[in-house]
Design an enzyme around this catalytic site. Structure first.
Site, mmCIF file in Angstrom:
data_model
loop_
_atom_site.group_PDB
_atom_site.id
_atom_site.type_symbol
_atom_site.label_atom_id
_atom_site.label_comp_id
_atom_site.label_asym_id
_atom_site.label_seq_id
_atom_site.Cartn_x
_atom_site.Cartn_y
_atom_site.Cartn_z
ATOM 1 N N ASN A 128 55.798 43.844 -7.482
ATOM 2 C CA ASN A 128 54.395 43.861 -7.889
ATOM 3 C C ASN A 128 54.359 43.908 -9.418
ATOM 4 O O ASN A 128 54.579 44.956 -10.014
ATOM 5 C CB ASN A 128 53.719 45.094 -7.272
ATOM 6 C CG ASN A 128 52.285 45.260 -7.722
ATOM 7 O OD1 ASN A 128 51.747 44.416 -8.429
ATOM 8 N ND2 ASN A 128 51.675 46.364 -7.327
ATOM 9 N N CYS A 131 51.069 45.213 -13.005
ATOM 10 C CA CYS A 131 51.034 46.586 -13.516
ATOM 11 C C CYS A 131 51.008 46.530 -15.036
ATOM 12 O O CYS A 131 51.607 45.626 -15.636
ATOM 13 C CB CYS A 131 52.303 47.335 -13.120
ATOM 14 S SG CYS A 131 52.571 47.387 -11.370
HETATM 15 C C1 LIG Z 1 43.390 49.438 -1.006
HETATM 16 C C2 LIG Z 1 44.369 48.415 -1.519
HETATM 17 C C3 LIG Z 1 45.593 48.817 -2.038
HETATM 18 C C4 LIG Z 1 46.509 47.867 -2.518
HETATM 19 N N1 LIG Z 1 47.718 48.284 -3.003
HETATM 20 C C5 LIG Z 1 48.626 47.356 -3.407
HETATM 21 C C6 LIG Z 1 49.933 47.762 -3.834
HETATM 22 O O1 LIG Z 1 50.307 48.929 -3.808
HETATM 23 N N2 LIG Z 1 50.780 46.773 -4.255
HETATM 24 C C7 LIG Z 1 50.446 45.448 -4.258
HETATM 25 O O2 LIG Z 1 51.275 44.611 -4.641
HETATM 26 N N3 LIG Z 1 49.228 45.044 -3.824
HETATM 27 C C8 LIG Z 1 48.323 45.960 -3.405
HETATM 28 N N4 LIG Z 1 47.101 45.550 -2.945
HETATM 29 C C9 LIG Z 1 46.790 44.104 -2.909
HETATM 30 C C10 LIG Z 1 47.036 43.496 -1.508
HETATM 31 O O3 LIG Z 1 48.395 43.613 -1.139
HETATM 32 C C11 LIG Z 1 46.613 42.010 -1.470
HETATM 33 O O4 LIG Z 1 47.391 41.298 -2.400
HETATM 34 C C12 LIG Z 1 45.148 41.787 -1.797
HETATM 35 O O5 LIG Z 1 44.343 42.850 -1.329
HETATM 36 C C13 LIG Z 1 44.619 40.478 -1.205
HETATM 37 O O6 LIG Z 1 44.722 40.455 0.200
HETATM 38 P P1 LIG Z 1 43.506 40.891 1.183
HETATM 39 O O7 LIG Z 1 42.262 40.204 0.689
HETATM 40 O O8 LIG Z 1 43.940 40.466 2.551
HETATM 41 O O9 LIG Z 1 43.381 42.380 1.065
HETATM 42 C C14 LIG Z 1 46.172 46.485 -2.467
HETATM 43 C C15 LIG Z 1 44.934 46.096 -1.933
HETATM 44 C C16 LIG Z 1 44.030 47.025 -1.460
HETATM 45 C C17 LIG Z 1 42.719 46.541 -0.882
#
Ligand SMILES: Cc1cc2nc3c(=O)[nH]c(=O)nc-3n(C[C@H](O)[C@H](O)[C@H](O)COP(=O)(O)O)c2cc1C
Length: 321
Positions: A128, A131
């Site tokens: 990821n 950051c």
């Molecule tokens: C509550 C929440 C926490 C997330 N935490 C992370 C994380 O720790 N690391 C990461 O790479 N992406 C994180 N994401 C991003 C998701 O992995 C994803 O890339 C993004 O939400 C798009 O997909 P979606 O629309 O299906 O949620 C987070 C997303 C949400 C909604």
């Protein structure tokens, strides 16, 4: 004949392409109440950092039209607790574990990779890079090709050679292909896209930002066309690089859209909060969508939308594509 859903995460074969999205299913434990976590392609863990972290102040979640805004930050118990508790649990359930890592410096990413190198049972590492780089005025790594490459090179250099590295890209850039190319040149075996988009919502009663952290990451159905566009552009430029596509996937048909754009795997995120068994439902629906179009092998349709005229025998029979 049963549909062949096998796919490749670099040199690793997965039984099917449906994964969790990082941060939306913890380390998989919560999901085990709803389905057998070994049944999906892999569990992608919440991003793990070196040290335990509390995340950002509340409120840190807001509803938006067709999406969710979150400013949770990288909350978690740190790599030691992860290796002692979460990874062994995932392995005991027969799940494939894709470990997401995050850091504030290139050195932290390298150290995390070294720690994971010594652990057994890591199917792949997702880096990821959305950051802030504390050594560069908080500039997000994923927004700069050189900073992204530096992180990936450091991770690749410290991780066991047989563990694939996926770089997770941010859509908040002018040209995502430049970042994708820099990561692949630096040693990434694959790319995950997309992370959330930076957003902001204001409460018109209090006349203040809703989130304590002011800005947050937008996810859910609202971002799907942006995500499909990113997958499409990167597939066009780097056709041999495996892609994990994500952003607003709610159904098997949504998953199929990403696959046709070029994703070899899909991650399910925000949808899990409404429907904890979404991954297995979407897997079943994807299989049905493929069967209804006469598609026998997932591998045959990855990136198919890039071919203006599908070859005879590969023409899709569904009416709604
Ligand atoms: C509550 C929440 C926490 C997330 N935490 C992370 C994380 O720790 N690391 C990461 O790479 N992406 C994180 N994401 C991003 C998701 O992995 C994803 O890339 C993004 O939400 C798009 O997909 P979606 O629309 O299906 O949620 C987070 C997303 C949400 C909604």
């Amino acid at each position: 004949m049963a549909t062949d859903l096998r796919t490749r995460m670099g040199h690793v074969e997965l039984p099917n392409p449906v994964l969790t999205a990082s941060g939306c299913a913890g380390s998989g434990r919560e999901l085990a109440h709803y389905f057998d976590v070994a049944k999906i392609g892999a569990v992608v863990t919440k991003s793990v950092m070196l040290a335990p972290r509390a995340g950002r102040p509340t409120p840190r979640m807001a509803e938006t039209p067709s999406g969710m805004l979150n400013s949770i930050g990288l909350q978690g118990p740190g790599i030691d607790a992860f290796l002692q508790r979460d990874l062994p649990w995932l392995l005991s359930r027969g799940a494939r574990a894709v470990v997401s890592i995050a850091g504030g410096t290139v050195g932290e990413y390298a150290e995390l990779a070294a720690r994971l190198s010594d652990a057994s049972g890591v199917t792949a590492v997702e880096v990821n890079i959305s950051c802030p780089n504390v050594e560069d005025r908080g500039q997000v790594f994923a927004c700069d090709p050189d900073a992204s490459a530096e992180v990936i090179e450091a991770v690749r250099g410290r991780l066991r050679y047989d563990v694939p590295v996926f770089a997770k890209l941010s859509p908040d850039v002018t040209d995502i292909v430049t970042i994708a190319r820099a990561c692949v040149t630096a040693g990434a075996d694959g790319l995950s896209m997309i992370n959330t988009l930076l957003g902001l919502t204001i409460d018109t009663i209090t006349m203040q930002p809703v989130l304590a952290g002011v800005t947050g990451g937008l996810s859910g159905p609202a971002i799907r066309p942006v995500a499909v566009r990113c997958v499409w552009q990167v597939r066009e430029a780097l056709p041999d690089v495996p892609i994990i596509g994500m952003g607003g996937i709610r159904s098997g048909r949504d998953a199929l859209e990403f696959i046709l754009a070029g994703a070899a795997m899909v991650s399910i995120g925000t949808t899990i909060f409404h429907d904890p068994s979404a991954c297995v439902r979407i897997l079943r629906e994807l299989e049905e969508e493929m069967a209804s179009r006469g598609v026998e092998r997932l591998a045959d349709i990855i990136g198919l939308a890039h071919e203006p005229h599908p070859a005879p025998g590969r023409r899709l029979s569904g009416s709604s594509l």
